[in-house]
Design a protein around this motif. Structure first.
Motif, PDB file in Angstrom:
ATOM      1  N   ARG A   1      29.340  36.394  26.752  1.00 52.78           N
ATOM      2  CA  ARG A   1      28.634  36.633  28.004  1.00 52.78           C
ATOM      3  C   ARG A   1      29.094  37.886  28.728  1.00 52.78           C
ATOM      4  O   ARG A   1      28.282  38.613  29.278  1.00 52.78           O
ATOM      5  N   SER A   2      30.401  38.134  28.780  1.00 54.17           N
ATOM      6  CA  SER A   2      30.940  39.163  29.663  1.00 54.17           C
ATOM      7  C   SER A   2      31.413  40.377  28.883  1.00 54.17           C
ATOM      8  O   SER A   2      31.760  40.289  27.703  1.00 54.17           O
ATOM      9  N   ALA A   3      31.461  41.496  29.583  1.00 54.54           N
ATOM     10  CA  ALA A   3      31.940  42.751  29.003  1.00 54.54           C
ATOM     11  C   ALA A   3      33.468  42.753  28.953  1.00 54.54           C
ATOM     12  O   ALA A   3      34.128  42.007  29.686  1.00 54.54           O
ATOM     13  N   PRO A   4      34.055  43.602  28.110  1.00 57.36           N
ATOM     14  CA  PRO A   4      35.523  43.613  27.975  1.00 57.36           C
ATOM     15  C   PRO A   4      36.255  43.863  29.284  1.00 57.36           C
ATOM     16  O   PRO A   4      37.290  43.244  29.550  1.00 57.36           O
ATOM     17  N   GLY A   5      35.736  44.768  30.103  1.00 55.66           N
ATOM     18  CA  GLY A   5      36.420  45.052  31.359  1.00 55.66           C
ATOM     19  C   GLY A   5      36.499  43.848  32.272  1.00 55.66           C
ATOM     20  O   GLY A   5      37.508  43.618  32.941  1.00 55.66           O
TER      21      GLY A   5
ATOM     22  N   GLY B   1      47.459  22.919  30.737  1.00 55.20           N
ATOM     23  CA  GLY B   1      48.821  23.205  30.315  1.00 55.20           C
ATOM     24  C   GLY B   1      49.479  24.327  31.079  1.00 55.20           C
ATOM     25  O   GLY B   1      50.651  24.647  30.835  1.00 55.20           O
ATOM     26  N   GLY B   2      48.746  24.943  32.014  1.00 51.54           N
ATOM     27  CA  GLY B   2      49.301  26.055  32.761  1.00 51.54           C
ATOM     28  C   GLY B   2      49.429  27.336  31.978  1.00 51.54           C
ATOM     29  O   GLY B   2      50.122  28.261  32.393  1.00 51.54           O
ATOM     30  N   LEU B   3      48.767  27.414  30.814  1.00 51.50           N
ATOM     31  CA  LEU B   3      48.845  28.614  29.981  1.00 51.50           C
ATOM     32  C   LEU B   3      47.812  29.638  30.440  1.00 51.50           C
ATOM     33  O   LEU B   3      46.670  29.279  30.735  1.00 51.50           O
ATOM     34  N   PRO B   4      48.179  30.908  30.493  1.00 47.43           N
ATOM     35  CA  PRO B   4      47.213  31.931  30.912  1.00 47.43           C
ATOM     36  C   PRO B   4      46.037  31.999  29.938  1.00 47.43           C
ATOM     37  O   PRO B   4      46.207  31.833  28.731  1.00 47.43           O
ATOM     38  N   PRO B   5      44.825  32.247  30.443  1.00 46.28           N
ATOM     39  CA  PRO B   5      43.671  32.354  29.544  1.00 46.28           C
ATOM     40  C   PRO B   5      43.709  33.654  28.757  1.00 46.28           C
ATOM     41  O   PRO B   5      44.301  34.650  29.175  1.00 46.28           O
TER      42      PRO B   5
ATOM     43  N   ARG C   1      32.349  47.510  35.578  1.00 51.83           N
ATOM     44  CA  ARG C   1      32.954  48.034  36.788  1.00 51.83           C
ATOM     45  C   ARG C   1      33.150  46.880  37.756  1.00 51.83           C
ATOM     46  O   ARG C   1      32.269  46.031  37.914  1.00 51.83           O
ATOM     47  N   ILE C   2      34.307  46.831  38.384  1.00 49.98           N
ATOM     48  CA  ILE C   2      34.633  45.757  39.321  1.00 49.98           C
ATOM     49  C   ILE C   2      34.927  46.385  40.672  1.00 49.98           C
ATOM     50  O   ILE C   2      35.807  47.244  40.789  1.00 49.98           O
ATOM     51  N   ASP C   3      34.193  46.001  41.680  1.00 52.19           N
ATOM     52  CA  ASP C   3      34.422  46.464  43.052  1.00 52.19           C
ATOM     53  C   ASP C   3      34.960  45.292  43.868  1.00 52.19           C
ATOM     54  O   ASP C   3      34.356  44.205  43.885  1.00 52.19           O
ATOM     55  N   LEU C   4      36.061  45.499  44.537  1.00 57.51           N
ATOM     56  CA  LEU C   4      36.637  44.490  45.418  1.00 57.51           C
ATOM     57  C   LEU C   4      36.366  44.891  46.861  1.00 57.51           C
ATOM     58  O   LEU C   4      36.807  45.940  47.315  1.00 57.51           O
TER      59      LEU C   4
ATOM     60  N   VAL D   1      39.837  39.322  34.539  1.00 59.24           N
ATOM     61  CA  VAL D   1      40.062  37.891  34.753  1.00 59.24           C
ATOM     62  C   VAL D   1      41.391  37.458  34.144  1.00 59.24           C
ATOM     63  O   VAL D   1      42.176  36.723  34.763  1.00 59.24           O
ATOM     64  N   ASP D   2      41.674  37.908  32.930  1.00 60.65           N
ATOM     65  CA  ASP D   2      42.935  37.531  32.288  1.00 60.65           C
ATOM     66  C   ASP D   2      44.133  38.080  33.059  1.00 60.65           C
ATOM     67  O   ASP D   2      45.175  37.427  33.143  1.00 60.65           O
TER      68      ASP D   2
END
Length: 714
Positions: free
Chosen positions: A481-485, A505-509, A521-524, A490-491
């Motif tokens: 669904r999502s682009a690499p960026g 389990g508290g493991l990072p995705p 592109r991500i705008d905050l 998110v990771d």
């Protein structure tokens, strides 16, 4: 015996462990439906009869999507050439590409027709549909009428409204105050939400002694009323010392805090005996700030009070401790009263609801799960029913496992248990294949518990070890669904301790993008916060109209402006050798948390900026103004005495009256109906002629014809 695991790519399929178990728990960050469809295709290709495969999904949409994917895959196989089909089968089976087996190709081409011709079709069902079919197969064993019907959401709402009305009438007549005790604490809109919550949590209102449960949860104060607790708390006070403190606070205090506390102490003598609850609440509240925190000792009392009476410091310290303790005890007493009111209301509501369903042999969706669970887990006929099911199911596939509730898991486990209990009699490979992602669980309001995924997985692993097998848990990390960026961002956000609240389990995705060449592109943006002092709206505006500085209104305006700028200035990046083009309105998708004021305001702002917008993806029909105007016309035609509906109808585009014209008609009429004034006016207005005609036709026209006459003839 081969135990191969489905993977989303040929490389992953080839890496599957040949000794993998028949249970697969997959944390899917990819197309889970795609994986399940491939698994079903492999089972069919291996010769499994379609009727012996059971695939359970959570929603009808997911079941339809999976069936469409599967039929598209099998349909493509039916018409494909040898080379392409051979490569597809090799990737699906996890083997190296090579010369295709003609018999295998012929079998694959026949699967589409075989799936279509299976009696009843492939069993790709929601968990509720499976329970419905199970209970219809074994109604007597489940203690049901063979002719039971399933209650849909609309019927359930109508039934609940009737029950609510009966409870309200009983309260009004003085027969049962349960409805009034709850209705007095919530508004009308919240009452509907409360009823829905009671229905969804019916197991939270068990039969038995409520007092014992309250005491176990709240402690000994649960058995005492608020007035009794307040009287006990007041008895702890040294009123003489408090009276002296109050006099000094009034003489030397310089702010409202000292004055409020002194006046509360002074009221003790007057109302402590007659109104202990009010006295205790007032005194305790004077020891707290307006923000609800206990006052600090820095300036409470002021230095002048301490100079006049050094013991005041200790008196105030004791008073603050008393206020904190008493406030907590009174909160417990209030919570107990609320719980008693809720339990009484819920008990009567659920009892009436169950009686109404029994009288008509109806089951709702929760009943389907509960009755099927009891049939397979608790009933005396459970062993026989499971034995019958055991001869009809060889493979179970579960989609969206993170949204499966504990009782639904118990159903699946009960069926799967027979896979191992009957191994001596049936020497065939039998599997349970599960995909899920606890990060995507969104159905907690329907009883879903992501933790149940992990606990069920642990139980199944233990059961497999008992029969000499191992649990296989491949991670599906490819996202379609999502682009690499986007995925990298998110990771990175959940790379540390933040993952503890995201996964069991508290493991990072970890994700891998299938769309490797897509840009992102991500705008905050800064958080839009409400003003400290909201602007007071003019008195003549509707009270439910949001003010101009409302955060959602401001966010909608900002979003609309940014989208307009993107359409005017931005271009998409080049892709697949093609040059980038200008951003189009269809390239923009806005996701909102829920369809509330933000979504409606954003659509309105985009239209005001001449930005083409498709509108909301779902509409509440009765919330649209045009529909509400037509419903007002129906109400007025059936009940001319409904003055409010008539006034709204006259101001609507159906009649087109101004505010001044409506005022002239309504003012000074006394107790006369608005309808009477409208019909007696000379000369009659076009609106009056139209309404008179519609009222005359209301008893003779069908609903469609009635509305058609209003919209076309008039």
């Amino acid at each position: 015996m081969r135990r191969e695991i489905e993977r989303p790519t040929p490389a992953q399929i080839a890496a599957a462990d040949p000794q993998a178990s028949p249970w697969v728990g997959a944390n899917a960050g990819s197309g889970k439906t795609r994986v399940l469809a491939q698994r079903v295709a492999r089972l069919l290709l291996a010769g499994t009869p379609p009727e012996r495969i059971l695939c359970l999904t959570y929603t009808k949409a997911a079941a339809a999507e999976m069936q469409n994917r599967l039929f598209a895959m099998l349909g493509a196989w039916a018409m494909a050439g040898d080379d392409w089909l051979g490569a597809q089968l090799a990737a699906l089976e996890g083997r190296a590409a090579g010369p295709a087996d003609p018999e295998n190709l012929a079998r694959a081409r026949r699967l589409f027709a075989r799936a279509l011709e299976t009696p009843g079709g492939l069993r790709i069902q929601t968990i509720h549909a499976f329970c419905d079919a199970l209970l219809r197969r074994f109604p007597l064993e489940a203690g049901l009428s063979p002719r039971f019907e399933v209650l849909d959401d609309r019927q359930a709402r109508l039934m609940q409204e009737q029950i609510r009305t009966r409870l309200a009438v009983a309260a009004e007549g003085g027969h049962d105050p349960a409805f009034d005790r709850v209705a007095g604490r919530v508004n009308e809109g919240d009452l509907d939400s409360l009823i829905a919550a009671v229905q969804g949590k019916r197991d939270g209102f068990p039969e038995g002694d409520l007092d014992d449960r309250l005491e176990a949860h709240f402690g000994p104060d649960a058995a005492r009323g608020e007035a009794e607790i307040a009287a006990d708390a007041l008895a702890e006070l040294d009123r003489a010392r408090l009276a002296r403190l109050a006099d000094l606070m009034l003489a030397h205090g310089k702010d409202d805090a000292h004055g409020n506390c002194a006046r509360a102490i002074g009221a003790l003598t007057a109302i402590a005996e007659t109104e202990p609850l009010k006295a205790a609440e007032t005194l305790a509240a004077s020891c707290f700030t307006t923000g609800g925190t206990l006052r600090r000792r820095t300036r409470f009392p002021v230095r002048a009070v301490l100079d006049a009476w050094p013991e005041a410091d200790g008196v105030v310290e004791g008073l603050l401790a008393w206020a904190e303790r008493t406030s907590e005890r009174l909160k417990v007493a209030e919570a107990v009263q609320r719980t008693r009111a809720l339990d009484a209301f819920a008990t009567r509501l659920l009892a009436a609801y169950e009686a109404a369903k029994r009288a008509r042999a109806l089951l709702d969706f929760d009943d389907l799960i509960e009755r099927a669970h009891d049939l397979l887990v608790r009933s005396d006929m459970a062993a026989w029913v499971l034995w019958k099911l055991d001869h009809g199911i060889d493979h179970i596939l579960v989609d969206e496992a993170q949204d499966t509730a504990p009782r639904q898991w118990a159903l699946i486990e009960a069926i799967a248990e027979e896979f191992y209990a009957g191994e001596g009699a049936r020497e065939i490979e039998r599997t349970v294949f599960v995909v899920g992602d606890e990060k995507q669980s969104i159905y907690s309001f329907q009883g879903a518990e992501p933790a149940a995924f992990g606990s069920t997985r642990a139980r199944m692993a233990e059961r497999l070890r008992g029969v000499g097998r191992a649990l296989r848990e491949p991670a599906l990390e490819t996202s379609f669904r999502s682009a690499p960026g986007i995925l990298r961002f998110v990771d990175a956000v959940f790379a540390g301790e933040e993952a503890e609240g995201l996964t069991l389990g508290g493991l990072p995705p970890a994700h891998r993008a299938h769309r490797t060449r897509d840009g992102a592109r991500i705008d905050l943006w800064p958080l839009v916060v409400p003003p400290e002092k909201p602007e007071e709206p003019p008195w003549w505006e509707p009270i439910d109209r949001p003010p101009p500085d409302d955060p959602r209104t401001r966010l909608a305006e900002t979003l609309a402006g940014e989208i307009r700028r993107m359409l005017a200035e931005d271009r998409l990046p080049p892709r697949a050798g093609r040059p980038g083009r200008r951003v189009r309105p269809g390239d923009v998708l806005v996701l909102v948390g829920k369809r509330d004021r933000l979504a409606a305001t954003l659509i309105r702002k985009l239209k005001s900026l001449d930005v083409p917008v498709a509108g909301a993806d779902r509409l509440s029909l009765t919330a649209e103004l045009a529909v509400r105007d037509l419903l007002a016309l129906v109400r007025v035609s059936l009940t001319p005495a409904d003055d409010l509906s008539l006034a709204a109808l006259l101001r609507s585009p159906l009649c087109g009256w101004s505010e001044e014209a409506l005022f002239a008609l309504a003012h000074g009429r006394g107790r006369a109906w608005l309808w009477s004034r409208l019909m007696q006016a000379e000369p009659r207005s076009p609106a009056a002629e139209m309404l008179a005609d519609m009222a005359a036709q209301a008893d003779y026209l069908r609903p469609y014809e009635f509305l058609e006459r209003a919209l076309i003839h008039h």
